[in-house]
Scaffold this motif. Structure first.
Motif, PDB file in Angstrom:
ATOM      1  N   PRO A   8       0.788  -1.241   0.000  1.00 53.24           N
ATOM      2  CA  PRO A   8       0.000   0.000   0.000  1.00 53.24           C
ATOM      3  C   PRO A   8       0.816   1.285   0.000  1.00 53.24           C
ATOM      4  O   PRO A   8       0.465   2.248  -0.669  1.00 53.24           O
ATOM      5  N   SER A   9       1.921   1.283   0.748  1.00 50.50           N
ATOM      6  CA  SER A   9       2.709   2.515   0.851  1.00 50.50           C
ATOM      7  C   SER A   9       4.124   2.368   0.302  1.00 50.50           C
ATOM      8  O   SER A   9       4.974   3.228   0.520  1.00 50.50           O
ATOM      9  N   LYS A  10       4.406   1.256  -0.405  1.00 50.80           N
ATOM     10  CA  LYS A  10       5.761   1.017  -0.891  1.00 50.80           C
ATOM     11  C   LYS A  10       5.760   0.740  -2.394  1.00 50.80           C
ATOM     12  O   LYS A  10       4.818   0.176  -2.942  1.00 50.80           O
ATOM     13  N   THR A  11       6.852   1.164  -3.026  1.00 48.14           N
ATOM     14  CA  THR A  11       7.012   0.929  -4.464  1.00 48.14           C
ATOM     15  C   THR A  11       8.409   0.389  -4.751  1.00 48.14           C
ATOM     16  O   THR A  11       9.329   0.542  -3.940  1.00 48.14           O
ATOM     17  N   TYR A  12       8.549  -0.235  -5.910  1.00 42.89           N
ATOM     18  CA  TYR A  12       9.849  -0.759  -6.348  1.00 42.89           C
ATOM     19  C   TYR A  12      10.191  -0.119  -7.681  1.00 42.89           C
ATOM     20  O   TYR A  12       9.370  -0.069  -8.594  1.00 42.89           O
ATOM     21  N   ARG A  13      11.419   0.389  -7.790  1.00 46.68           N
ATOM     22  CA  ARG A  13      11.864   1.036  -9.022  1.00 46.68           C
ATOM     23  C   ARG A  13      12.526  -0.007  -9.914  1.00 46.68           C
ATOM     24  O   ARG A  13      13.665  -0.407  -9.682  1.00 46.68           O
ATOM     25  N   LEU A  14      11.809  -0.467 -10.910  1.00 43.05           N
ATOM     26  CA  LEU A  14      12.304  -1.491 -11.828  1.00 43.05           C
ATOM     27  C   LEU A  14      13.107  -0.849 -12.950  1.00 43.05           C
ATOM     28  O   LEU A  14      12.569  -0.129 -13.792  1.00 43.05           O
ATOM     29  N   SER A  15      14.417  -1.107 -12.940  1.00 41.59           N
ATOM     30  CA  SER A  15      15.297  -0.608 -13.994  1.00 41.59           C
ATOM     31  C   SER A  15      15.260  -1.569 -15.175  1.00 41.59           C
ATOM     32  O   SER A  15      15.531  -2.764 -15.021  1.00 41.59           O
ATOM     33  N   ILE A  16      14.934  -1.061 -16.342  1.00 48.57           N
ATOM     34  CA  ILE A  16      14.845  -1.906 -17.533  1.00 48.57           C
ATOM     35  C   ILE A  16      16.221  -2.473 -17.897  1.00 48.57           C
ATOM     36  O   ILE A  16      16.348  -3.655 -18.233  1.00 48.57           O
ATOM     37  N   PHE A  17      17.243  -1.635 -17.827  1.00 49.45           N
ATOM     38  CA  PHE A  17      18.605  -2.102 -18.125  1.00 49.45           C
ATOM     39  C   PHE A  17      19.027  -3.194 -17.151  1.00 49.45           C
ATOM     40  O   PHE A  17      19.585  -4.223 -17.544  1.00 49.45           O
ATOM     41  N   ARG A  18      18.752  -2.972 -15.848  1.00 48.80           N
ATOM     42  CA  ARG A  18      19.105  -3.973 -14.832  1.00 48.80           C
ATOM     43  C   ARG A  18      18.379  -5.288 -15.100  1.00 48.80           C
ATOM     44  O   ARG A  18      18.963  -6.367 -15.005  1.00 48.80           O
ATOM     45  N   LEU A  19      17.106  -5.193 -15.438  1.00 49.50           N
ATOM     46  CA  LEU A  19      16.311  -6.394 -15.711  1.00 49.50           C
ATOM     47  C   LEU A  19      16.894  -7.184 -16.878  1.00 49.50           C
ATOM     48  O   LEU A  19      17.069  -8.411 -16.794  1.00 49.50           O
ATOM     49  N   VAL A  20      17.231  -6.480 -17.960  1.00 48.64           N
ATOM     50  CA  VAL A  20      17.713  -7.153 -19.174  1.00 48.64           C
ATOM     51  C   VAL A  20      19.102  -7.739 -18.967  1.00 48.64           C
ATOM     52  O   VAL A  20      19.345  -8.932 -19.222  1.00 48.64           O
ATOM     53  N   TRP A  21      20.043  -6.909 -18.469  1.00 50.22           N
ATOM     54  CA  TRP A  21      21.431  -7.374 -18.420  1.00 50.22           C
ATOM     55  C   TRP A  21      21.642  -8.436 -17.344  1.00 50.22           C
ATOM     56  O   TRP A  21      22.347  -9.428 -17.571  1.00 50.22           O
ATOM     57  N   ARG A  22      21.007  -8.273 -16.177  1.00 44.17           N
ATOM     58  CA  ARG A  22      21.181  -9.280 -15.122  1.00 44.17           C
ATOM     59  C   ARG A  22      20.523 -10.598 -15.513  1.00 44.17           C
ATOM     60  O   ARG A  22      21.036 -11.673 -15.186  1.00 44.17           O
TER      61      ARG A  22
END
Length: 486
Positions: free
Chosen positions: A379-393
């Motif tokens: 409800p009060s928290k979010t996650y910052r999803l990095s597209i570059f991080r997602l792809v390269w990792r």
């Protein structure tokens, strides 16, 4: 539903959002002396990171290593490596800050420390060795996790159908499952945010080590005595050349079982600012971790050798005679898998951070590298999803998984990794940086002693690497790519 926020600067946004109202006061409370968000690590989180990194899959091969060396040389070599690791790690902790140990400039990575103290070509050499070693560790842990998952399937099969059933199993599917799991956990942004994972992994390492120790004691009681000999596997059961190669490989296995210097500086960078200094906290964490690790290694390795003697298996929990009680073995192997999930992240986060930092410097205006999507998960928290991080990792994990399928031999991979990384990262660079920092005079007694220690460890590394390479060559004659069934 995610919100596309486009290219952002993580750090500047975090600081801006925290400084609303009382910028200077809030900034001083939330930022360290280097302008980064305050570090929160302490001696216990650092110890958890170290134990997660150290008490890993290597402990499972120690009974085999002691079997190659015998009751005299086996424990002696183990104590020797524990002393060397503690001593050189203590030297390395002083390299986190350049100059003053409290107010000096921070070195965030091992490469930064080498750059600040040694410079020149040694920085690139250090970087290549460190990050290739971390890459290799990821492969080794993928193999180890698949072996444990496969062991659960086989132990249940033996329980259901009896020991006459061959219970064939393939590790490829389990490597893929482990890889998918690591793709998910690899999205944790940085080292400082995986302390909880290290805590869980450390508990798991104690769990399966304790089960292995208990089963070893039970086996010794069942045998009505200790097995093994003073000199280890005798010539006759193996050839003279095999005895030499296996003994050398045992050095590599034990070296790997203590290896964590390659991520020591990165762990130290998670410790909160002085007082006391990060170096003092890290030295305490190192002492605690090495002492606890050595105790467990001696108990597990020696009890495994006492239980099986010269026939000690390369992987204690999946070896002959350990299919009953099957439920206890299932718990132990599940604990290994959970531990390796955390250990994989502990070793790979520094590599992830290095590549991402390098990419931002190379392409500072790239929208792909800076693009982020805000994903609400509470409800009060979010996650910052990095597209570059997602792809390269994700690509990194897929690559390590594919290579693991191509090289599904555990013991020799473990020994080779330990031998190759032991001398340069655990001994040579810490000693050379200490000599520069403390201005140790050339040819003084201290300088000569340090160089003799370095030379001796170099010889051990070469010997261990040679033994493991011989083992890998032997394995390649038997194994076929992507055919890892047992």
């Amino acid at each position: 539903m995610g919100v596309d926020v486009g290219p952002v600067n993580n750090y500047s946004m975090a600081v801006e959002s925290l400084e609303i109202g009382h910028p200077q006061q809030t900034s001083s409370k939330l930022l360290d002396d280097d302008g980064r968000l305050k570090r929160t690590g302490n001696v216990w989180t650092a110890s958890a990171h170290i134990i997660t990194a150290v008490i890993g899959s290597g402990v499972l091969s120690l009974a085999w290593a002691i079997a190659q060396l015998g009751w005299i040389a086996g424990p002696a070599v183990m104590f020797l490596f524990s002393f060397v690791i503690y001593y050189t790690s203590s030297l390395l902790t002083d390299c986190y800050r350049s100059g003053d140990s409290v107010t000096g400039k921070r070195n965030y990575t091992y490469m930064d420390a080498v750059r600040a103290n040694l410079g020149g070509i040694k920085v690139k050499v250090c970087g290549w060795i460190q990050y290739l070693n971390l890459f290799g560790v990821a492969i080794g842990y993928t193999i180890a996790a698949s072996i444990s998952m496969m062991a659960i399937e086989r132990s249940n099969c033996f329980h259901k159908h009896g020991h006459k059933d061959p219970c064939h199993a393939s590790s490829n599917m389990y490597m893929i499952i482990f890889g998918v799991t690591e793709i998910i956990f690899s999205q944790i942004p940085d080292f400082d945010q995986i302390s909880w994972l290290s805590m869980v992994a450390a508990v798991m390492s104690f769990t399966y080590s304790s089960i292995g120790l208990t089963l070893g004691i039970v086996q010794v009681v069942s045998n009505r005595g200790f097995k093994g000999s003073l000199t280890g596997v005798s010539i006759g059961s193996v050839t003279e050349m095999q005895k030499i190669w296996r003994s050398l490989q045992a050095f590599g296995d034990i070296a790997f079982a203590y290896s964590y210097s390659i991520i020591l500086i990165e762990i130290q960078d998670t410790i909160k600012a002085p007082p006391p200094s990060e170096a003092k906290v890290m030295k305490r964490a190192t002492l605690i971790s090495v002492a606890v690790t050595t105790l467990f290694y001696m108990l597990c390795g020696c009890m495994g050798y006492a239980a099986f003697g010269d026939a000690a298996p390369g992987n204690l929990l999946t070896g002959f005679g350990f299919y009953n009680p099957y439920w206890l073995l299932d718990i132990a192997n599940a604990a290994i898998v959970i531990h390796l999930v955390g250990a994989y992240q502990v070793f790979c986060q520094p590599l992830f951070a290095f590549i991402e930092s390098w990419a931002k410097k190379q392409w500072p205006k790239s929208e792909f590298i800076s693009w982020e999507v805000i994903v609400p998960y509470w409800p009060s928290k979010t996650y910052r999803l990095s597209i570059f991080r997602l792809v390269w990792r994700s690509c990194f994990v897929v690559l390590t998984t594919i290579i693991s399928m191509l090289l599904p031999f555990f013991n020799d991979v473990v020994g080779l990794l330990g031998a190759l990384g032991f001398w340069p990262l655990t001994v040579y660079f810490p000693i050379e940086m200490y000599i520069v920092q403390k201005k140790v005079p050339k040819w003084s007694t201290r300088w000569v002693c340090l160089q003799m220690l370095s030379l001796a460890c170099l010889m051990i590394s070469i010997a261990g690497a040679a033994g493991s390479i011989a083992g890998v060559i032997g394995d390649l004659k038997v194994y076929k790519p992507f055919n890892s069934s047992t």
